[in-house]
Each structure stands twice: as C-alpha cells, then as structure tokens.
Design a protein around this motif. Structure first.
Motif, PDB file in Angstrom:
ATOM      1  N   SER A 170       0.783  -1.239   0.095  1.00 12.16           N
ATOM      2  CA  SER A 170       0.023   0.236  -0.021  1.00 12.16           C
ATOM      3  C   SER A 170       0.728   1.320  -0.050  1.00 12.16           C
ATOM      4  O   SER A 170       0.630   2.361  -0.831  1.00 12.16           O
ATOM      5  CB  SER A 170      -0.894  -0.003   1.255  1.00 12.16           C
ATOM      6  N   ALA A 171       1.803   1.255   0.784  1.00 16.14           N
ATOM      7  CA  ALA A 171       2.718   2.437   0.779  1.00 16.14           C
ATOM      8  C   ALA A 171       3.574   2.697  -0.347  1.00 16.14           C
ATOM      9  O   ALA A 171       3.755   3.924  -1.080  1.00 16.14           O
ATOM     10  CB  ALA A 171       3.844   2.269   1.793  1.00 16.14           C
ATOM     11  N   LEU A 172       4.028   1.824  -1.043  1.00 18.91           N
ATOM     12  CA  LEU A 172       4.569   1.654  -2.357  1.00 18.91           C
ATOM     13  C   LEU A 172       3.603   1.712  -3.513  1.00 18.91           C
ATOM     14  O   LEU A 172       4.126   1.958  -4.696  1.00 18.91           O
ATOM     15  CB  LEU A 172       5.450   0.640  -2.484  1.00 18.91           C
ATOM     16  N   ASP A 173       2.379   1.699  -3.313  1.00 19.36           N
ATOM     17  CA  ASP A 173       1.379   1.653  -4.317  1.00 19.36           C
ATOM     18  C   ASP A 173       1.804   0.457  -5.291  1.00 19.36           C
ATOM     19  O   ASP A 173       1.959   0.537  -6.762  1.00 19.36           O
ATOM     20  CB  ASP A 173       1.161   2.833  -5.159  1.00 19.36           C
ATOM     21  N   ALA A 174       2.573  -0.687  -4.760  1.00 15.27           N
ATOM     22  CA  ALA A 174       2.947  -1.663  -5.658  1.00 15.27           C
ATOM     23  C   ALA A 174       1.660  -2.769  -6.176  1.00 15.27           C
ATOM     24  O   ALA A 174       0.858  -2.845  -5.352  1.00 15.27           O
ATOM     25  CB  ALA A 174       3.863  -2.330  -4.973  1.00 15.27           C
ATOM     26  N   PRO A 175       2.178  -3.476  -7.110  1.00 16.21           N
ATOM     27  CA  PRO A 175       0.943  -4.516  -7.458  1.00 16.21           C
ATOM     28  C   PRO A 175       1.040  -5.543  -6.464  1.00 16.21           C
ATOM     29  O   PRO A 175       2.097  -5.875  -5.937  1.00 16.21           O
ATOM     30  CB  PRO A 175       1.633  -4.835  -8.795  1.00 16.21           C
ATOM     31  N   LEU A 176      -0.212  -6.121  -6.516  1.00 22.29           N
ATOM     32  CA  LEU A 176      -0.124  -7.184  -5.252  1.00 22.29           C
ATOM     33  C   LEU A 176       0.529  -8.314  -5.682  1.00 22.29           C
ATOM     34  O   LEU A 176       0.980  -9.117  -4.620  1.00 22.29           O
ATOM     35  CB  LEU A 176      -1.655  -7.605  -5.393  1.00 22.29           C
ATOM     36  N   SER A 177       1.179  -8.425  -7.050  1.00 24.31           N
ATOM     37  CA  SER A 177       1.923  -9.748  -7.372  1.00 24.31           C
ATOM     38  C   SER A 177       3.313  -9.481  -6.249  1.00 24.31           C
ATOM     39  O   SER A 177       3.878 -10.701  -6.500  1.00 24.31           O
ATOM     40  CB  SER A 177       2.208  -9.625  -8.785  1.00 24.31           C
ATOM     41  N   ALA A 178       3.497  -8.259  -6.030  1.00 22.94           N
ATOM     42  CA  ALA A 178       4.800  -8.346  -5.501  1.00 22.94           C
ATOM     43  C   ALA A 178       4.806  -8.590  -3.807  1.00 22.94           C
ATOM     44  O   ALA A 178       5.823  -8.906  -3.297  1.00 22.94           O
ATOM     45  CB  ALA A 178       5.152  -6.773  -5.342  1.00 22.94           C
ATOM     46  N   PHE A 179       3.479  -9.091  -3.510  1.00 26.78           N
ATOM     47  CA  PHE A 179       3.373  -9.459  -2.206  1.00 26.78           C
ATOM     48  C   PHE A 179       4.136 -10.820  -1.820  1.00 26.78           C
ATOM     49  O   PHE A 179       4.920 -10.821  -0.807  1.00 26.78           O
ATOM     50  CB  PHE A 179       1.760 -10.135  -2.037  1.00 26.78           C
ATOM     51  N   TRP A 180       4.342 -11.730  -2.700  1.00 26.55           N
ATOM     52  CA  TRP A 180       5.170 -12.874  -2.479  1.00 26.55           C
ATOM     53  C   TRP A 180       6.552 -12.677  -2.604  1.00 26.55           C
ATOM     54  O   TRP A 180       7.401 -13.397  -2.476  1.00 26.55           O
ATOM     55  CB  TRP A 180       4.826 -14.077  -3.482  1.00 26.55           C
ATOM     56  N   ARG A 181       7.069 -11.451  -2.855  1.00 27.07           N
ATOM     57  CA  ARG A 181       8.620 -10.991  -2.795  1.00 27.07           C
ATOM     58  C   ARG A 181       8.918 -10.112  -1.851  1.00 27.07           C
ATOM     59  O   ARG A 181      10.104  -9.670  -1.737  1.00 27.07           O
ATOM     60  CB  ARG A 181       8.809 -10.160  -4.199  1.00 27.07           C
ATOM     61  N   ILE A 182       8.220  -9.908  -0.792  1.00 29.64           N
ATOM     62  CA  ILE A 182       8.415  -9.487   0.356  1.00 29.64           C
ATOM     63  C   ILE A 182       8.729 -10.316   1.524  1.00 29.64           C
ATOM     64  O   ILE A 182       7.781 -11.152   1.840  1.00 29.64           O
ATOM     65  CB  ILE A 182       7.478  -8.266   0.931  1.00 29.64           C
ATOM     66  N   ASP A 183      10.082 -10.432   2.076  1.00 27.12           N
ATOM     67  CA  ASP A 183      10.229 -11.219   3.191  1.00 27.12           C
ATOM     68  C   ASP A 183       9.976 -10.697   4.470  1.00 27.12           C
ATOM     69  O   ASP A 183      10.731  -9.694   4.763  1.00 27.12           O
ATOM     70  CB  ASP A 183      11.509 -11.763   3.042  1.00 27.12           C
ATOM     71  N   VAL A 184       9.123 -11.144   5.374  1.00 30.57           N
ATOM     72  CA  VAL A 184       8.843 -10.580   6.470  1.00 30.57           C
ATOM     73  C   VAL A 184       9.184 -11.722   7.660  1.00 30.57           C
ATOM     74  O   VAL A 184       8.228 -12.470   7.975  1.00 30.57           O
ATOM     75  CB  VAL A 184       7.578  -9.896   6.818  1.00 30.57           C
ATOM     76  N   ALA A 185      10.383 -11.841   8.308  1.00 32.44           N
ATOM     77  CA  ALA A 185      10.529 -12.720   9.230  1.00 32.44           C
ATOM     78  C   ALA A 185       9.909 -12.469  10.610  1.00 32.44           C
ATOM     79  O   ALA A 185       9.586 -11.319  10.650  1.00 32.44           O
ATOM     80  CB  ALA A 185      12.044 -12.897   9.174  1.00 32.44           C
ATOM     81  N   PRO A 186       9.816 -13.475  11.350  1.00 28.42           N
ATOM     82  CA  PRO A 186       9.292 -13.384  12.628  1.00 28.42           C
ATOM     83  C   PRO A 186      10.351 -12.208  13.472  1.00 28.42           C
ATOM     84  O   PRO A 186      11.493 -12.306  13.291  1.00 28.42           O
ATOM     85  CB  PRO A 186       9.200 -14.598  13.504  1.00 28.42           C
ATOM     86  N   LEU A 187       9.373 -11.450  14.394  1.00 27.58           N
ATOM     87  CA  LEU A 187      10.070 -10.481  15.092  1.00 27.58           C
ATOM     88  C   LEU A 187      10.965  -9.456  14.472  1.00 27.58           C
ATOM     89  O   LEU A 187      12.110  -9.511  14.722  1.00 27.58           O
ATOM     90  CB  LEU A 187      10.620 -11.173  16.480  1.00 27.58           C
ATOM     91  N   THR A 188      10.394  -9.009  13.492  1.00 29.48           N
ATOM     92  CA  THR A 188      11.126  -7.704  12.769  1.00 29.48           C
ATOM     93  C   THR A 188      10.124  -6.526  12.764  1.00 29.48           C
ATOM     94  O   THR A 188       8.996  -6.663  13.026  1.00 29.48           O
ATOM     95  CB  THR A 188      11.566  -8.241  11.399  1.00 29.48           C
ATOM     96  N   ALA A 189      10.776  -5.278  12.481  1.00 28.43           N
ATOM     97  CA  ALA A 189      10.072  -4.081  12.334  1.00 28.43           C
ATOM     98  C   ALA A 189      10.301  -3.559  10.830  1.00 28.43           C
ATOM     99  O   ALA A 189      11.334  -3.480  10.318  1.00 28.43           O
ATOM    100  CB  ALA A 189      10.801  -3.092  13.495  1.00 28.43           C
ATOM    101  N   THR A 190       9.122  -2.860  10.539  1.00 27.81           N
ATOM    102  CA  THR A 190       9.020  -2.100   9.483  1.00 27.81           C
ATOM    103  C   THR A 190       8.602  -0.888   9.656  1.00 27.81           C
ATOM    104  O   THR A 190       7.592  -0.730  10.459  1.00 27.81           O
ATOM    105  CB  THR A 190       8.167  -3.041   8.468  1.00 27.81           C
ATOM    106  N   GLN A 191       9.293   0.336   9.175  1.00 25.67           N
ATOM    107  CA  GLN A 191       8.837   1.554   9.428  1.00 25.67           C
ATOM    108  C   GLN A 191       8.346   2.242   8.271  1.00 25.67           C
ATOM    109  O   GLN A 191       8.795   2.053   7.017  1.00 25.67           O
ATOM    110  CB  GLN A 191      10.216   2.186   9.920  1.00 25.67           C
ATOM    111  N   LEU A 192       7.093   2.848   8.578  1.00 25.93           N
ATOM    112  CA  LEU A 192       6.549   3.923   7.405  1.00 25.93           C
ATOM    113  C   LEU A 192       6.403   5.180   8.066  1.00 25.93           C
ATOM    114  O   LEU A 192       6.201   5.242   9.268  1.00 25.93           O
ATOM    115  CB  LEU A 192       4.920   3.361   7.190  1.00 25.93           C
ATOM    116  N   ARG A 193       6.495   6.296   7.127  1.00 26.28           N
ATOM    117  CA  ARG A 193       6.360   7.590   7.633  1.00 26.28           C
ATOM    118  C   ARG A 193       5.653   8.341   6.595  1.00 26.28           C
ATOM    119  O   ARG A 193       5.496   7.795   5.503  1.00 26.28           O
ATOM    120  CB  ARG A 193       7.587   8.298   7.835  1.00 26.28           C
ATOM    121  N   GLY A 194       4.676   9.216   6.970  1.00 22.63           N
ATOM    122  CA  GLY A 194       3.580   9.909   6.132  1.00 22.63           C
ATOM    123  C   GLY A 194       2.569  10.227   6.686  1.00 22.63           C
ATOM    124  O   GLY A 194       2.195  10.281   8.109  1.00 22.63           O
ATOM    125  N   THR A 195       1.555  10.295   5.782  1.00 21.96           N
ATOM    126  CA  THR A 195       0.245  10.656   6.221  1.00 21.96           C
ATOM    127  C   THR A 195      -0.746   9.533   5.301  1.00 21.96           C
ATOM    128  O   THR A 195      -0.436   9.187   4.525  1.00 21.96           O
ATOM    129  CB  THR A 195      -0.244  12.043   6.080  1.00 21.96           C
TER     130      THR A 195
END
Length: 192
Positions: A149-174
């Motif tokens: 959503s932040a990147l306005d990326a296609p849903l197909s990119a979902f499978w290319r994002i690796d989010v391991a357990p106990l990690t932090a992802t930062q967003l900034r904006g509105t």
C-alpha cells in the motif's frame, strides 16, 4: 505533519516454523526467548496496537508494550486451510493453491482473498492519526500489505516481500502518502 508507524511482526510460532497456515497458536519457546531479548528495543510510541491473535498479544506483552487490540491488524483468514502446511494443501488441492497464488480475488479456502486483505490493511492505514508514532504488532501478511500500500505496488509483489518473525518495518507519512523507511529489520540477533 507526518506520522510514523512501526509494524512489528510477531515472534515465532509452531506455524511460522513449519510454513503452516496460522491457527491462533501461541509463541513457541524460541519465539518467547527472542521477545525477552528484544524488550526495550523499540522506540516509544503514543499509540500501541496489536492483532487479537495470541502470538501478537504475547509479543506485545513480552516487549513491555501496553497494547490495545485492533481487529484490522488480524492475520489473513486462511479458512479451512487453518493449521495445515502449504505442502499438505498443495498435495491435496493443487488447483486451489494455484488459484490462490495467482488470482488476487480467489479464496478457494473459504477465507479472505488477497484483495480483501490488502483493502483491509489499506483502510487501516487511512485511519492512522496525524503527528503520532504508532507501534502495531501484527502478522507478516499484514506487514506485506502495508508495504504494498505504501509503495502503491502491484499485489503480485506480495510474494517477494520477506517479513521474518520479530522484525520491524517503518513507514512515515500521512494517510494516502506513506513512505517506506525500512523493512523487516530484526529486533534481535539470531542464527537462523
């Protein structure tokens, strides 16, 4: 005025260790140990939220966070695949898995489709108040959708994002204008 969101993926569970669809399982011993090591490592936040899932609540509690349950941060609903591994489902229902992986509006498991999950997460991002730091303890699928959503990326990119357990992802904006600052930064050093 901009806001900051720190999305924390819950620590490890039996499902994350076996590539199974979650079934509201608690943290495993390793995951609880990681949370203990990570206590105090997150920046202070005005607002702290958690998914209703036991693993998320345990992660928040173990990190010393007084979190409010936010239903929009719930995990992706896997329907009747809950508790089964992807390999088991693929062996039993290969066409259903192919549809689930390739068709964003498909939900052969009777749960939530990719499109519905993305819409739910995007809607939640639109509710984040201005000029506050929010910490949200949630699931890797929710974090992936927030990044899309932040990147306005296609849903197909979902499978290319690796989010391991106990990690932090930062967003900034509105709402409607998020910027990705960092993705899946481990909160503890581990050898896995």
């Amino acid at each position: 005025m901009s806001s900051r969101i720190t999305l924390v993926s819950h620590s490890s569970t039996s499902a994350t260790n076996s590539a199974a669809f979650a079934s509201d399982e608690p943290l495993d011993a390793r995951g609880a140990g990681w949370v203990e090591q990570a206590r105090g490592r997150l920046p202070r936040a005005v607002r702290v939220l958690t998914s209703p899932a036991p693993a998320c609540r345990q992660t928040a509690d173990g990190l010393g966070l007084s979190a409010v349950i936010e239903p929009a941060l719930a995990d992706w609903d896997p329907g009747r695949w809950r508790g089964r591994t992807l390999d088991e489902v693929a062996a039993a229902e290969p066409h259903a898995v192919t549809a689930w992986l390739s068709e964003p509006d498909s939900s052969p498991h009777g749960g939530e489709s990719h499109l519905l999950l993305l819409a739910r997460v995007a809607d939640w991002l639109d509710t984040v108040p201005d000029d506050v730091h929010t910490v949200a303890v949630t699931h890797s699928a929710v974090v992936r959708c927030a990044v899309l959503s932040a990147l306005d990326a296609p849903l197909s990119a979902f499978w290319r994002i690796d989010v391991a357990p106990l990690t932090a992802t930062q967003l900034r904006g509105t709402p409607g204008r998020w910027t990705l600052r960092s993705t899946a930064v481990p909160l503890v050093t581990r050898n896995d």
